[in-house]
Motif scaffolding. Structure first.
Motif, PDB file in Angstrom:
ATOM      1  N   PRO A   1       0.820  -1.213   0.000  1.00 48.96           N
ATOM      2  CA  PRO A   1       0.000   0.000   0.000  1.00 48.96           C
ATOM      3  C   PRO A   1       0.857   1.268   0.000  1.00 48.96           C
ATOM      4  O   PRO A   1       1.978   1.277   0.506  1.00 48.96           O
ATOM      5  CB  PRO A   1      -0.799  -0.115   1.298  1.00 48.96           C
ATOM      6  N   LEU A   2       0.316   2.295  -0.585  1.00 50.14           N
ATOM      7  CA  LEU A   2       0.977   3.602  -0.579  1.00 50.14           C
ATOM      8  C   LEU A   2      -0.028   4.651  -0.072  1.00 50.14           C
ATOM      9  O   LEU A   2      -0.198   5.708  -0.639  1.00 50.14           O
ATOM     10  CB  LEU A   2       1.458   3.951  -1.998  1.00 50.14           C
ATOM     11  N   TRP A   3      -0.696   4.293   0.999  1.00 46.33           N
ATOM     12  CA  TRP A   3      -1.754   5.142   1.544  1.00 46.33           C
ATOM     13  C   TRP A   3      -1.171   6.388   2.209  1.00 46.33           C
ATOM     14  O   TRP A   3      -0.081   6.359   2.802  1.00 46.33           O
ATOM     15  CB  TRP A   3      -2.571   4.364   2.573  1.00 46.33           C
ATOM     16  N   ASP A   4      -1.951   7.457   2.169  1.00 44.08           N
ATOM     17  CA  ASP A   4      -1.531   8.704   2.816  1.00 44.08           C
ATOM     18  C   ASP A   4      -1.414   8.543   4.336  1.00 44.08           C
ATOM     19  O   ASP A   4      -0.742   9.353   4.990  1.00 44.08           O
ATOM     20  CB  ASP A   4      -2.511   9.832   2.485  1.00 44.08           C
ATOM     21  N   ASP A   5      -2.053   7.519   4.888  1.00 46.67           N
ATOM     22  CA  ASP A   5      -1.971   7.279   6.335  1.00 46.67           C
ATOM     23  C   ASP A   5      -0.521   7.182   6.817  1.00 46.67           C
ATOM     24  O   ASP A   5      -0.201   7.544   7.956  1.00 46.67           O
ATOM     25  CB  ASP A   5      -2.676   5.961   6.696  1.00 46.67           C
ATOM     26  N   TYR A   6       0.363   6.650   5.919  1.00 47.64           N
ATOM     27  CA  TYR A   6       1.766   6.448   6.305  1.00 47.64           C
ATOM     28  C   TYR A   6       2.603   7.727   6.237  1.00 47.64           C
ATOM     29  O   TYR A   6       3.705   7.770   6.792  1.00 47.64           O
ATOM     30  CB  TYR A   6       2.408   5.390   5.393  1.00 47.64           C
ATOM     31  N   GLN A   7       2.081   8.755   5.549  1.00 45.44           N
ATOM     32  CA  GLN A   7       2.899   9.947   5.317  1.00 45.44           C
ATOM     33  C   GLN A   7       3.281  10.673   6.610  1.00 45.44           C
ATOM     34  O   GLN A   7       4.347  11.300   6.675  1.00 45.44           O
ATOM     35  CB  GLN A   7       2.153  10.926   4.381  1.00 45.44           C
ATOM     36  N   VAL A   8       2.437  10.561   7.647  1.00 44.40           N
ATOM     37  CA  VAL A   8       2.726  11.272   8.899  1.00 44.40           C
ATOM     38  C   VAL A   8       4.030  10.792   9.528  1.00 44.40           C
ATOM     39  O   VAL A   8       4.652  11.523  10.311  1.00 44.40           O
ATOM     40  CB  VAL A   8       1.565  11.139   9.907  1.00 44.40           C
ATOM     41  N   GLN A   9       4.455   9.581   9.206  1.00 45.76           N
ATOM     42  CA  GLN A   9       5.707   9.071   9.766  1.00 45.76           C
ATOM     43  C   GLN A   9       6.923   9.839   9.238  1.00 45.76           C
ATOM     44  O   GLN A   9       8.015   9.740   9.811  1.00 45.76           O
ATOM     45  CB  GLN A   9       5.866   7.579   9.435  1.00 45.76           C
ATOM     46  N   LEU A  10       6.737  10.596   8.163  1.00 43.82           N
ATOM     47  CA  LEU A  10       7.830  11.369   7.572  1.00 43.82           C
ATOM     48  C   LEU A  10       7.800  12.834   7.990  1.00 43.82           C
ATOM     49  O   LEU A  10       8.578  13.642   7.474  1.00 43.82           O
ATOM     50  CB  LEU A  10       7.762  11.274   6.033  1.00 43.82           C
ATOM     51  N   ASP A  11       6.916  13.176   8.947  1.00 40.23           N
ATOM     52  CA  ASP A  11       6.842  14.572   9.406  1.00 40.23           C
ATOM     53  C   ASP A  11       8.150  14.993  10.071  1.00 40.23           C
ATOM     54  O   ASP A  11       8.802  14.209  10.765  1.00 40.23           O
ATOM     55  CB  ASP A  11       5.690  14.746  10.397  1.00 40.23           C
ATOM     56  N   SER A  12       8.524  16.239   9.855  1.00 37.77           N
ATOM     57  CA  SER A  12       9.744  16.803  10.458  1.00 37.77           C
ATOM     58  C   SER A  12       9.453  18.190  11.004  1.00 37.77           C
ATOM     59  O   SER A  12       8.680  18.945  10.409  1.00 37.77           O
ATOM     60  CB  SER A  12      10.847  16.882   9.384  1.00 37.77           C
ATOM     61  N   ALA A  13      10.085  18.524  12.128  1.00 37.41           N
ATOM     62  CA  ALA A  13       9.944  19.865  12.684  1.00 37.41           C
ATOM     63  C   ALA A  13      10.870  20.863  11.997  1.00 37.41           C
ATOM     64  O   ALA A  13      10.693  22.075  12.143  1.00 37.41           O
ATOM     65  CB  ALA A  13      10.230  19.833  14.192  1.00 37.41           C
ATOM     66  N   PHE A  14      11.842  20.356  11.225  1.00 37.35           N
ATOM     67  CA  PHE A  14      12.895  21.222  10.693  1.00 37.35           C
ATOM     68  C   PHE A  14      12.937  21.287   9.164  1.00 37.35           C
ATOM     69  O   PHE A  14      13.739  22.018   8.592  1.00 37.35           O
ATOM     70  CB  PHE A  14      14.257  20.758  11.215  1.00 37.35           C
ATOM     71  N   ALA A  15      12.094  20.492   8.507  1.00 35.69           N
ATOM     72  CA  ALA A  15      12.099  20.475   7.046  1.00 35.69           C
ATOM     73  C   ALA A  15      10.726  20.030   6.549  1.00 35.69           C
ATOM     74  O   ALA A  15       9.859  19.639   7.341  1.00 35.69           O
ATOM     75  CB  ALA A  15      13.178  19.520   6.528  1.00 35.69           C
ATOM     76  N   ASP A  16      10.543  20.078   5.238  1.00 33.34           N
ATOM     77  CA  ASP A  16       9.266  19.658   4.659  1.00 33.34           C
ATOM     78  C   ASP A  16       9.028  18.166   4.841  1.00 33.34           C
ATOM     79  O   ASP A  16       7.886  17.712   4.912  1.00 33.34           O
ATOM     80  CB  ASP A  16       9.232  19.995   3.156  1.00 33.34           C
ATOM     81  N   VAL A  17      10.103  17.395   4.903  1.00 33.73           N
ATOM     82  CA  VAL A  17       9.971  15.947   5.022  1.00 33.73           C
ATOM     83  C   VAL A  17      11.255  15.384   5.641  1.00 33.73           C
ATOM     84  O   VAL A  17      12.336  15.935   5.446  1.00 33.73           O
ATOM     85  CB  VAL A  17       9.692  15.298   3.634  1.00 33.73           C
TER      86      VAL A  17
END
Length: 494
Positions: free
Chosen positions: A417-433
């Motif tokens: 799967p490539l669901w958007d649900d997983y995208q939050v794991q790539l959140d960063s406080a210092f960059a876009d990703v």
């Protein structure tokens, strides 16, 4: 030495050859070719079946030398297993084992009747293509930095398949795809002190110069710096072997037709950088350019087949080394797309070179579809092992096309799967990703990272970390996913 293939029309008992190859199922059931040889030889095969010497077990081999009544010097009897469960995968296996057995014999040519064995749902062209690719794979020998073993001994140079002329298209495809697979395997097997980013660029340029309709462009690190390849260049900063971006273009289709595009990860050696890998097994990291080798091999196959389409093949090539100038965990990179990336681990470098290459490929070629291949994550090996490549795409139709191509060639993939649900794991406080997404779903979050750089593109990602090479100190590159990608292009022409 390249194995030469051909088709012949002949009777197995009367063909004058150093060796003929026939099949026997379990329970002593002979194929029609084996039955003809057995009849001419006075029941020689059946006697060995009855004595238990020939079991018919899938992949088993038995040799009859100079049987009376048969024109060939040898008869190689290959076990096919149970007839009721005989399928495409078994067909491939028995042809590989037959070719291995032929390779151990002191002979230069043979004729095989295995391509005439019935495979449910497959025609003669498929059978010949699959048999030829299996034989070529088994016959491959790496000799670039090794003294040839058994010099002066006859070795298998030509293999003919006894089947009808309707199989010729399959043989033509096999010859081209086999050349692409060998190209990929040789490139990936070379040691990293030879196969550097500059070497990959030179090989691509040499191929372009030798073929009409093919052009090559190579960007060096200075040009990439001017263009803004901030992510790719960061990965290669610690190495004396500077990064290259290699772009091959084949114009086999209409002038106004948008190309298909392949992008392949070309990390020619991966130490992990500052996030240094453990020492044991690190020598296998010369295979971290397996994605680059795979897409280049598929490009070679497409050109050799003369497919009526346009194709771009882009390889970001770099070496990931620790050095005083290496990029670090905590660095924030500005990618070619303008998105910023927080580096949490320098061993997640493949996605960092791919993201810039994907951006550049989309801008430069405006492809109608784009597929990347990469030895990207150990997590994919954990999930799928060595049998299937991981496939990710938000485009169901593209994913279905690639899965079907994998099934047709037995170079299989499995969709994750490539669901958007997983995208939050790539959140960063210092960059876009961030460049990693934590311990869970590592293959998927790597795909999610790449998806951020393919907006508006019909794109799919193949994680071949488990399928690109065989493990162990004597493991070789497999040449995957050349067959899958070549079949996908063949299907697009249909």
């Amino acid at each position: 030495m390249t194995l030469q293939f051909s088709l012949v029309a002949a009777a197995p008992e009367s063909v004058d050859s150093p060796c003929v190859v026939v099949g026997v199922y379990e329970n002593g059931l002979l194929t029609s070719a084996a039955a003809r040889v057995d009849g001419a030889a006075g029941g020689a095969i059946k006697r060995q079946v009855e004595s238990g010497d020939i079991s018919g077990k899938a992949g088993s081999v038995n040799l009859l030398f100079a049987p009376a009544g048969v024109a060939a010097q040898r008869v190689l009897v290959v076990g096919l297993g149970a007839q009721k469960s005989f399928d495409a995968a078994r067909f491939q296996k028995v042809n590989i084992e037959a070719a291995r057995a032929l390779g151990r014999l002191p002979l230069e040519s043979a004729v095989s009747w295995l391509a005439d064995v019935d495979v449910p749902g497959q025609d003669a062209a498929w059978r010949v293509r699959t048999a030829a690719l299996a034989a070529d794979h088994a016959a491959y020998r790496y000799t670039a930095t090794v003294k040839p073993r058994g010099a002066g001994q006859p070795t298998l140079a030509a293999l003919a398949f006894a089947t009808g002329a309707e199989a010729q298209p399959g043989l033509d495809q096999a010859i081209a795809i086999a050349e692409g697979v060998r190209f990929a395997r040789e490139l990936a097997n070379l040691p990293p002190n030879i196969c550097t980013p500059a070497y990959i660029a030179a090989q691509a340029q040499a191929f372009a110069e030798a073929h009409d309709k093919v052009a090559c462009r190579v960007l060096d690190h200075e040009e990439m710096e001017q263009l803004g390849f901030g992510s790719l260049l960061a990965v290669g900063r610690g190495s004396a072997n500077k990064p290259k971006l290699v772009a091959l273009e084949y114009r086999g289709g209409a002038d106004d037709a948008k190309p298909y595009a392949f992008v392949g990860k070309g990390i020619t050696f991966d130490t992990g950088g500052i996030s240094l890998k453990p020492g044991p097994g690190m020598e296998e990291m010369k295979f971290d350019m397996g994605g680059a080798a795979g897409v280049l091999g598929a490009f070679v196959a497409a050109v050799k087949m003369g497919l009526p389409l346009n194709l771009a093949c882009v390889v970001p090539a770099a070496e990931n080394m620790p050095d005083g100038d290496s990029y670090r965990p905590g660095d924030v990179l500005t990618s070619l797309s303008g998105q910023t990336i927080e580096v949490l681990n320098t061993d997640a470098e493949g996605r960092l070179i791919l993201c810039d290459a994907l951006t550049w490929t989309a801008r430069t070629f405006q492809p109608q579809a784009m597929v990347d291949a990469a030895t990207l994550t150990g997590a994919c090996v954990t999930a799928l092992g060595k049998h299937a490549s991981g496939l990710m795409s938000k485009h169901d139709d593209l994913a279905a096309e690639l899965l079907a191509a994998g099934e047709a060639t037995l170079d299989r993939a499995w969709r994750l799967p490539l669901w958007d649900d997983y995208q939050v794991q790539l959140d960063s406080a210092f960059a876009d990703v961030a460049n990693i997404g934590g311990k869970s779903a590592g293959a998927i979050t790597a795909g999610c990272f790449l998806s951020r750089f393919t907006d508006g593109q019909r794109w799919a990602h193949l994680d071949i970390a488990g399928t690109a090479w065989d493990e162990g100190r004597k493991g070789l590159a497999t040449g995957r996913p050349v067959a899958l990608l070549a079949q996908w292009l063949i299907d697009r022409c249909a």
